[in-house]
Design an enzyme around this catalytic site. Structure first.
Site, PDB file in Angstrom:
ATOM      1  N   THR A  45      12.365  -1.604   4.844  1.00 22.80           N
ATOM      2  CA  THR A  45      12.354  -2.680   5.419  1.00 22.80           C
ATOM      3  C   THR A  45      11.936  -2.690   6.922  1.00 22.80           C
ATOM      4  O   THR A  45      12.515  -1.793   7.694  1.00 22.80           O
ATOM      5  CB  THR A  45      13.505  -3.616   5.191  1.00 22.80           C
ATOM      6  OG1 THR A  45      14.034  -3.403   4.060  1.00 22.80           O
ATOM      7  CG2 THR A  45      13.252  -4.943   5.745  1.00 22.80           C
TER       8      THR A  45
ATOM      9  N   LYS B 297      10.977   0.500  11.076  1.00 24.25           N
ATOM     10  CA  LYS B 297      11.114   0.723   9.789  1.00 24.25           C
ATOM     11  C   LYS B 297      12.458   1.100   9.623  1.00 24.25           C
ATOM     12  O   LYS B 297      12.788   2.134  10.041  1.00 24.25           O
ATOM     13  CB  LYS B 297       9.979   1.844   9.528  1.00 24.25           C
ATOM     14  CG  LYS B 297       9.858   1.845   7.987  1.00 24.25           C
ATOM     15  CD  LYS B 297       8.518   3.018   7.783  1.00 24.25           C
ATOM     16  CE  LYS B 297       8.295   3.001   6.160  1.00 24.25           C
ATOM     17  NZ  LYS B 297       7.096   3.872   5.950  1.00 24.25           N
TER      18      LYS B 297
ATOM     19  N   ASP C 283      -2.286   6.001   0.155  1.00 25.48           N
ATOM     20  CA  ASP C 283      -1.917   4.771  -0.206  1.00 25.48           C
ATOM     21  C   ASP C 283      -2.762   3.767   0.776  1.00 25.48           C
ATOM     22  O   ASP C 283      -2.151   2.669   1.405  1.00 25.48           O
ATOM     23  CB  ASP C 283      -0.685   4.601   0.261  1.00 25.48           C
ATOM     24  CG  ASP C 283       0.036   3.114  -0.267  1.00 25.48           C
ATOM     25  OD1 ASP C 283      -0.592   2.486  -1.163  1.00 25.48           O
ATOM     26  OD2 ASP C 283       1.042   2.759   0.096  1.00 25.48           O
TER      27      ASP C 283
ATOM     28  N   TYR D 269      11.196   1.722  -0.249  1.00 25.31           N
ATOM     29  CA  TYR D 269      12.653   2.123   0.111  1.00 25.31           C
ATOM     30  C   TYR D 269      12.899   1.570   1.578  1.00 25.31           C
ATOM     31  O   TYR D 269      13.775   2.465   2.417  1.00 25.31           O
ATOM     32  CB  TYR D 269      12.850   3.713  -0.094  1.00 25.31           C
ATOM     33  CG  TYR D 269      11.714   4.497   0.654  1.00 25.31           C
ATOM     34  CD1 TYR D 269      12.023   4.932   1.996  1.00 25.31           C
ATOM     35  CD2 TYR D 269      10.626   4.865   0.109  1.00 25.31           C
ATOM     36  CE1 TYR D 269      11.103   5.671   2.544  1.00 25.31           C
ATOM     37  CE2 TYR D 269       9.662   5.702   0.662  1.00 25.31           C
ATOM     38  CZ  TYR D 269       9.797   5.891   2.169  1.00 25.31           C
ATOM     39  OH  TYR D 269       8.923   6.779   2.820  1.00 25.31           O
TER      40      TYR D 269
ATOM     41  N   LEU E  99       9.679  -8.250   9.018  1.00 25.92           N
ATOM     42  CA  LEU E  99       8.147  -8.376   8.917  1.00 25.92           C
ATOM     43  C   LEU E  99       7.556  -8.009   7.350  1.00 25.92           C
ATOM     44  O   LEU E  99       6.696  -8.284   7.045  1.00 25.92           O
ATOM     45  CB  LEU E  99       7.299  -7.306   9.771  1.00 25.92           C
ATOM     46  CG  LEU E  99       7.785  -7.767  11.056  1.00 25.92           C
ATOM     47  CD1 LEU E  99       7.304  -6.568  12.283  1.00 25.92           C
ATOM     48  CD2 LEU E  99       7.127  -9.087  11.762  1.00 25.92           C
ATOM     49  N   GLY E 100       8.403  -7.213   6.707  1.00 22.05           N
ATOM     50  CA  GLY E 100       8.140  -6.799   5.379  1.00 22.05           C
ATOM     51  C   GLY E 100       8.770  -5.843   4.688  1.00 22.05           C
ATOM     52  O   GLY E 100       9.637  -5.309   5.439  1.00 22.05           O
ATOM     53  N   SER E 101       8.754  -5.595   3.311  1.00 17.37           N
ATOM     54  CA  SER E 101       9.424  -4.422   2.894  1.00 17.37           C
ATOM     55  C   SER E 101       8.792  -3.890   1.676  1.00 17.37           C
ATOM     56  O   SER E 101       7.852  -4.640   1.312  1.00 17.37           O
ATOM     57  CB  SER E 101      10.996  -5.248   2.271  1.00 17.37           C
ATOM     58  OG  SER E 101      10.505  -6.080   1.389  1.00 17.37           O
TER      59      SER E 101
END
EC number: 2.7.11.1
Length: 469
Positions: free
Chosen positions: A27, A44, A134, A25, A20-22
């Site tokens: 993925t 995750k 974030d 640190y 799905l995404g990275s």
């Protein structure tokens, strides 16, 4: 996408499928539970060999924070596991992608849709002294595309902080990072408010305020002292512009506070969908019916309008289709009665308006030596004229508020006498007109919102709003 030789890691109890995404640190993979339920989750995956001391601390903080949180607007941590190579965080899966993709597929979002992301999650975190650090559209997920429900994700940088705790570590993504993080490396919980401002700006205008072609250009924009200008298009409400300007204040000591942010009329947390919305709406309707029976049409109209402000979020909150239909039927009845009362109140207000106009003419005669008073009375006359135009309520309301601001100052300085009496009457009349108009605007918005809600609830409201853009 990964190349043909790519193989996802293996985890007992789950089948990991697409990536799905990275991030720095970790993925994230989509996965299915092997159990009978075949529950879909997001996993995750953090490679142990990529972890230094700081990233271990971040990961432990993320697990600690998410384990202690259960909230409809925060992605749930279901479990965590580890083996010799990786640490796995098993998370709730959000099928709708992230807010970044949602914005980019629609180019820009109307105010009504952009406002949806101002949910209780930030307040929930703030009350527990947790700062996300974030915040960006990629970390705000949509539970699905059919019924978009926003959820805050990725607490890898989150910290327990009070508003006055200062930190000196650079965290987050530069496009959404508060200037004091980059320039002074010294910051507190108010950095989240800056990030909220950047996300709102991007949702409303299509790109963040510091969008740049290179990191050098980005750094220059961040370090600049220039005030962030808001584009004139698309047009925004006065409240929305005010909030954006106060969020995007470079100096954190002058930036809007958390308390003022949550109380701001554009955020309007009081009317966010919650389990209390229906009870509050019902209590106001009871009062409205009583005033209606007593023959006090103006008070009844005001209370019906206030009730509608809570009925609409109650409809958003309700998931049971039968109960939702029952609420919608009641809302229809109250809107119809409010429309009848509006006619009654409007006719008596027109009489007051004519009376007020003649009193204003007399006051104008007595104010020939007071240019500031004459100018304020002209604004009041312009408001009255604008109110009589079709669709001019919002502009008229702005003019009434501007005129009242001036007249109240002048009234305070006016010595006793006939002119002061007339000025006092004028202020009272204008206040009554402004309040009446506010309620008309509110009632129209509530009616629009109620009409756009069908059995799919919020998703239809969002879709309708996007179509209107």
């Amino acid at each position: 996408m990964a190349g043909p030789g790519w193989v996802p890691p293996r985890l007992d109890g789950f089948i990991l499928t697409e990536r799905l995404g990275s991030g720095t640190y970790a993925t994230v993979y989509k996965a299915y539970a092997k159990k009978d339920t075949r529950e879909v989750v997001a996993i995750k995956c953090v490679a142990k060999k990529s972890l230094n001391k700081a990233s271990v601390e971040n990961l432990l903080t993320e697990i600690e924070i998410l384990k202690g949180i259960r909230h409809p607007h925060i992605v749930q941590l279901k479990d965590f596991q580890w083996d010799s190579d990786n640490i796995y965080l098993i998370m709730e899966f959000c099928a709708g992608g992230d807010l970044s993709r949602f914005i980019h597929t629609r180019r820009i979002l109307p105010e009504k849709v952009a406002r949806v992301f101002m949910q209780h999650a930030l307040q929930f975190l703030h009350e527990r002294s947790i700062s996300h650090l974030d915040l960006k559209p990629q970390n705000i997920l949509l539970s699905s595309l059919e019924k978009p429900h926003l959820k805050l994700a990725d607490f890898g940088f989150a910290q327990h902080m009070s508003p006055w705790d200062e930190k000196h570590v650079l965290r987050g993504s530069p496009l959404y990072m508060a200037p004091e993080m980059v320039c002074q490396r010294q910051y507190d919980a108010r950095v989240d408010l800056w990030s909220v401002g950047v996300i709102l700006y991007e949702a409303l205008f299509g790109q963040p305020p510091f969008a740049s072609r290179s990191f050098t250009e980005l750094e220059e924009k961040i370090r600049s002292n220039r005030v962030i200008e808001l584009p004139l298009r698309p047009p925004l409400s006065r409240d929305c512009r005010d909030l954006l300007q106060r969020l995007l204040e470079r100096d954190p000591s002058r930036r809007i506070s958390f308390q003022d942010f949550f109380a701001h009329p554009w955020v309007d947390l009081e009317h966010m969908p919650s389990g209390e919305s229906l009870a509050r709406a019902t209590a106001l309707v009871v009062q409205a019916v009583k005033k209606d029976q007593d023959g006090d049409a103006a008070a009844a109209l005001s209370l019906y309008c206030q009730a509608l402000d809570f009925f609409v979020p109650a409809l958003h909150y309700e998931v049971d289709a039968q109960r939702k239909e029952a609420i919608k039927a009641k809302v229809g009845q109250y809107v119809s009665r409010a429309e009848e009362l509006k006619v009654i109140v409007s006719s008596s207000n027109q009489a007051l308006l004519r009376q007020g106009t003649s009193a204003r003419d007399l006051l104008r005669e007595m104010a020939r030596d007071k240019p500031r008073l004459l100018a304020a009375l002209e604004v009041a006359s312009a408001a009255t004229a604008k109110e009589e135009e079709a669709g001019g309520e919002q502009d008229a309301l702005g003019l009434y508020q501007h005129g009242l601001g001036e007249l109240l100052v002048l009234l305070a300085a006016e010595p006793p006498g006939r002119r002061r009496e007339l000025l006092h009457t004028e202020v009272q009349n204008l206040m009554a007109r402004a309040e009446y108009l506010k309620e008309q605007v509110k009632m129209r918005e509530s009616r629009w919102a109620a009409e756009t809600l069908d059995k799919e609830g919020l998703s239809e409201s969002v879709r309708s709003s996007c179509t209107l853009q």
